[in-house]
Design a protein around this motif. Structure first.
Motif, PDB file in Angstrom:
ATOM      1  N   GLY A  10       0.776  -1.234   0.000  1.00  0.00           N
ATOM      2  CA  GLY A  10       0.000   0.000   0.000  1.00  0.00           C
ATOM      3  C   GLY A  10       0.801   1.274   0.000  1.00  0.00           C
ATOM      4  N   ARG A  11       1.983   1.243  -0.585  1.00  0.00           N
ATOM      5  CA  ARG A  11       2.766   2.475  -0.692  1.00  0.00           C
ATOM      6  C   ARG A  11       2.215   3.406  -1.767  1.00  0.00           C
ATOM      7  NH1 ARG A  11       9.230   1.713   0.325  1.00  0.00           N
ATOM      8  NH2 ARG A  11       9.586   3.912   0.538  1.00  0.00           N
ATOM      9  N   GLY A  12       1.732   2.812  -2.873  1.00  0.00           N
ATOM     10  CA  GLY A  12       1.339   3.598  -4.034  1.00  0.00           C
ATOM     11  C   GLY A  12      -0.109   4.056  -4.133  1.00  0.00           C
ATOM     12  N   PRO A  13      -1.054   3.431  -3.424  1.00  0.00           N
ATOM     13  CA  PRO A  13      -2.451   3.811  -3.612  1.00  0.00           C
ATOM     14  C   PRO A  13      -2.764   5.253  -3.219  1.00  0.00           C
ATOM     15  CG  PRO A  13      -2.312   1.690  -2.514  1.00  0.00           C
ATOM     16  CD  PRO A  13      -0.922   2.254  -2.553  1.00  0.00           C
ATOM     17  N   LEU A  14      -3.893   5.739  -3.734  1.00  0.00           N
ATOM     18  CA  LEU A  14      -4.357   7.097  -3.417  1.00  0.00           C
ATOM     19  C   LEU A  14      -5.194   7.114  -2.153  1.00  0.00           C
ATOM     20  CD1 LEU A  14      -5.563   8.144  -6.986  1.00  0.00           C
ATOM     21  CD2 LEU A  14      -3.296   8.427  -5.963  1.00  0.00           C
ATOM     22  N   ALA A  15      -5.593   5.940  -1.680  1.00  0.00           N
ATOM     23  CA  ALA A  15      -6.482   5.867  -0.519  1.00  0.00           C
ATOM     24  C   ALA A  15      -6.097   4.693   0.369  1.00  0.00           C
ATOM     25  CB  ALA A  15      -7.929   5.716  -0.976  1.00  0.00           C
ATOM     26  N   GLY A  16      -6.436   4.831   1.642  1.00  0.00           N
ATOM     27  CA  GLY A  16      -6.241   3.742   2.597  1.00  0.00           C
ATOM     28  C   GLY A  16      -4.887   3.778   3.274  1.00  0.00           C
ATOM     29  N   PRO A  17      -4.717   2.908   4.268  1.00  0.00           N
ATOM     30  CA  PRO A  17      -3.489   2.892   5.064  1.00  0.00           C
ATOM     31  C   PRO A  17      -2.337   2.208   4.329  1.00  0.00           C
ATOM     32  CG  PRO A  17      -4.889   1.077   5.732  1.00  0.00           C
ATOM     33  CD  PRO A  17      -5.659   1.856   4.685  1.00  0.00           C
ATOM     34  N   VAL A  18      -1.149   2.369   4.888  1.00  0.00           N
ATOM     35  CA  VAL A  18      -0.017   1.537   4.473  1.00  0.00           C
ATOM     36  C   VAL A  18       0.137   0.478   5.561  1.00  0.00           C
ATOM     37  CG1 VAL A  18       1.781   3.031   5.509  1.00  0.00           C
ATOM     38  CG2 VAL A  18       2.379   1.497   3.650  1.00  0.00           C
ATOM     39  N   VAL A  19       0.366  -0.764   5.143  1.00  0.00           N
ATOM     40  CA  VAL A  19       0.408  -1.902   6.066  1.00  0.00           C
ATOM     41  C   VAL A  19       1.748  -2.609   5.904  1.00  0.00           C
ATOM     42  CG1 VAL A  19      -0.617  -4.151   6.629  1.00  0.00           C
ATOM     43  CG2 VAL A  19      -2.096  -2.235   5.977  1.00  0.00           C
ATOM     44  N   ALA A  20       2.391  -2.917   7.020  1.00  0.00           N
ATOM     45  CA  ALA A  20       3.616  -3.733   6.984  1.00  0.00           C
ATOM     46  C   ALA A  20       3.381  -4.985   7.807  1.00  0.00           C
ATOM     47  CB  ALA A  20       4.806  -2.959   7.541  1.00  0.00           C
ATOM     48  N   ALA A  21       4.061  -6.050   7.440  1.00  0.00           N
ATOM     49  CA  ALA A  21       4.019  -7.285   8.217  1.00  0.00           C
ATOM     50  C   ALA A  21       5.437  -7.740   8.488  1.00  0.00           C
ATOM     51  CB  ALA A  21       3.240  -8.368   7.472  1.00  0.00           C
ATOM     52  N   ALA A  22       5.614  -8.375   9.638  1.00  0.00           N
ATOM     53  CA  ALA A  22       6.898  -8.953  10.031  1.00  0.00           C
ATOM     54  C   ALA A  22       6.639 -10.421  10.380  1.00  0.00           C
ATOM     55  CB  ALA A  22       7.465  -8.210  11.237  1.00  0.00           C
ATOM     56  N   VAL A  23       7.446 -11.310   9.828  1.00  0.00           N
ATOM     57  CA  VAL A  23       7.204 -12.745  10.015  1.00  0.00           C
ATOM     58  C   VAL A  23       8.484 -13.464  10.416  1.00  0.00           C
ATOM     59  CG1 VAL A  23       6.508 -14.898   8.862  1.00  0.00           C
ATOM     60  CG2 VAL A  23       5.283 -12.773   8.359  1.00  0.00           C
ATOM     61  N   VAL A  24       8.352 -14.358  11.413  1.00  0.00           N
ATOM     62  CA  VAL A  24       9.389 -15.339  11.742  1.00  0.00           C
ATOM     63  C   VAL A  24       8.841 -16.675  11.260  1.00  0.00           C
ATOM     64  CG1 VAL A  24      10.664 -16.523  13.568  1.00  0.00           C
ATOM     65  CG2 VAL A  24      10.220 -14.061  13.756  1.00  0.00           C
ATOM     66  N   LEU A  25       9.505 -17.285  10.305  1.00  0.00           N
ATOM     67  CA  LEU A  25       8.991 -18.529   9.718  1.00  0.00           C
ATOM     68  C   LEU A  25       9.080 -19.696  10.693  1.00  0.00           C
ATOM     69  CD1 LEU A  25      10.291 -18.482   6.047  1.00  0.00           C
ATOM     70  CD2 LEU A  25       7.934 -18.189   6.849  1.00  0.00           C
ATOM     71  N   CYS A  26       8.092 -20.584  10.558  1.00  0.00           N
ATOM     72  CA  CYS A  26       8.062 -21.806  11.334  1.00  0.00           C
ATOM     73  C   CYS A  26       8.862 -22.882  10.597  1.00  0.00           C
ATOM     74  CB  CYS A  26       6.609 -22.246  11.473  1.00  0.00           C
ATOM     75  SG  CYS A  26       5.745 -22.168   9.877  1.00  0.00           S
ATOM     76  N   LYS A  27       9.127 -23.989  11.283  1.00  0.00           N
ATOM     77  CA  LYS A  27       9.762 -25.129  10.617  1.00  0.00           C
ATOM     78  C   LYS A  27       8.783 -26.292  10.657  1.00  0.00           C
ATOM     79  CE  LYS A  27      14.680 -24.234  11.413  1.00  0.00           C
ATOM     80  NZ  LYS A  27      14.712 -22.890  11.946  1.00  0.00           N
ATOM     81  N   PRO A  28       8.539 -27.018   9.604  1.00  0.00           N
ATOM     82  CA  PRO A  28       8.992 -26.690   8.252  1.00  0.00           C
ATOM     83  C   PRO A  28       8.238 -25.465   7.732  1.00  0.00           C
ATOM     84  CG  PRO A  28       7.455 -28.520   8.179  1.00  0.00           C
ATOM     85  CD  PRO A  28       7.665 -28.193   9.623  1.00  0.00           C
ATOM     86  N   ARG A  29       8.926 -24.678   6.920  1.00  0.00           N
ATOM     87  CA  ARG A  29       8.274 -23.461   6.446  1.00  0.00           C
ATOM     88  C   ARG A  29       7.207 -23.790   5.406  1.00  0.00           C
ATOM     89  NH1 ARG A  29      13.551 -21.659   3.520  1.00  0.00           N
ATOM     90  NH2 ARG A  29      13.124 -22.256   1.382  1.00  0.00           N
ATOM     91  N   PRO A  30       6.195 -22.926   5.304  1.00  0.00           N
ATOM     92  CA  PRO A  30       5.133 -23.181   4.322  1.00  0.00           C
ATOM     93  C   PRO A  30       5.715 -23.297   2.916  1.00  0.00           C
ATOM     94  CG  PRO A  30       4.555 -21.348   5.773  1.00  0.00           C
ATOM     95  CD  PRO A  30       5.981 -21.692   6.058  1.00  0.00           C
ATOM     96  N   SER A  31       5.204 -24.241   2.120  1.00  0.00           N
ATOM     97  CA  SER A  31       5.738 -24.405   0.766  1.00  0.00           C
ATOM     98  C   SER A  31       4.987 -23.495  -0.193  1.00  0.00           C
ATOM     99  CB  SER A  31       5.632 -25.865   0.330  1.00  0.00           C
ATOM    100  OG  SER A  31       4.271 -26.230   0.303  1.00  0.00           O
ATOM    101  N   GLY A  32       5.693 -23.084  -1.244  1.00  0.00           N
ATOM    102  CA  GLY A  32       5.065 -22.257  -2.271  1.00  0.00           C
ATOM    103  C   GLY A  32       5.156 -20.765  -2.010  1.00  0.00           C
ATOM    104  N   LEU A  33       5.983 -20.358  -1.055  1.00  0.00           N
ATOM    105  CA  LEU A  33       6.125 -18.927  -0.764  1.00  0.00           C
ATOM    106  C   LEU A  33       6.744 -18.206  -1.958  1.00  0.00           C
ATOM    107  CD1 LEU A  33       7.476 -19.002   2.891  1.00  0.00           C
ATOM    108  CD2 LEU A  33       5.234 -18.192   2.162  1.00  0.00           C
TER     109      LEU A  33
END
Length: 195
Positions: A10-33
């Motif tokens: 959401g850096r570029g839109p004209l409306a709405g918030p900007v959202v960030a996420a922070a993730v620590v992956l689990c083991k085994p990590r999800p496939s297809g990321l």
């Protein structure tokens, strides 16, 4: 010590918030990321569900008023900081390193930032923990915009997520900006100027 991946949506839109996420992956990590922008909506939704259930994550949301006050870059740095603080609170320790999608980090740009950080250009395609963060951030923001579209139905946010599509621009011209429009963004600011 864990490694945290961080990305924003959401850096570029004209409306709405900007959202960030922070993730620590689990083991085994999800496939297809992968980069959330190239995954199908169905695959993103499936991966989001797995990441939310099995991994540690945090979300930072910076609303329009703050975006207009700080500018979008400053607001993005704040969202990344809030997301990283949230995931650190969940895991109960500081990470070894925070990997951030892009070419800049909040290090030295936000007073609260206290973690070693490394920027990785196209990190959402290279680092699985950043890919996971990109999926969480995009899915969360898209949900917020679908919700906002119910109160402001003219702008097509459920389809364009606040980006300046021709449909959105036409609705802006016809109906003017809403409180969720970013006044500091040129297409919105130009509409506000008296003729």
């Amino acid at each position: 010590m864990p490694v945290v991946g961080v990305d924003e949506a959401g850096r570029g839109p004209l409306a709405g918030p900007v959202v960030a996420a922070a993730v620590v992956l689990c083991k085994p990590r999800p496939s297809g990321l992968g980069d959330s922008k190239v995954l199908s909506a169905k695959k993103r939704a499936e991966l989001e569900e797995v990441i939310l259930r099995r991994c540690h994550w945090g979300i930072g949301v910076v609303e329009v008023e703050e975006i207009d006050r700080l500018n979008i870059f400053g607001a993005t740095m704040l969202a990344m900081t809030l997301a990283t603080e949230a995931v650190c609170a969940k895991i109960g320790c500081d990470p070894m390193e925070v990997l951030i999608d892009g070419n800049l980090t909040p290090q030295g740009r936000r007073p609260e930032w206290r973690w070693p950080a490394r920027a990785i250009v196209k990190g959402d395609a290279k680092e699985p923990c950043i890919s996971a963060a990109s999926i969480i951030a995009k899915e969360h923001r898209d949900r917020l915009m679908r919700e906002a579209a119910k109160a402001h139905p003219h702008y097509g946010w459920e389809r364009n997520a606040g980006y300046g599509t021709s449909e959105h621009m036409e609705a802006l011209r016809l109906h003017g900006p809403t409180p969720l429009h970013r006044r500091s963004f040129a297409p919105v600011a130009q509409l506000e100027m008296p003729l």
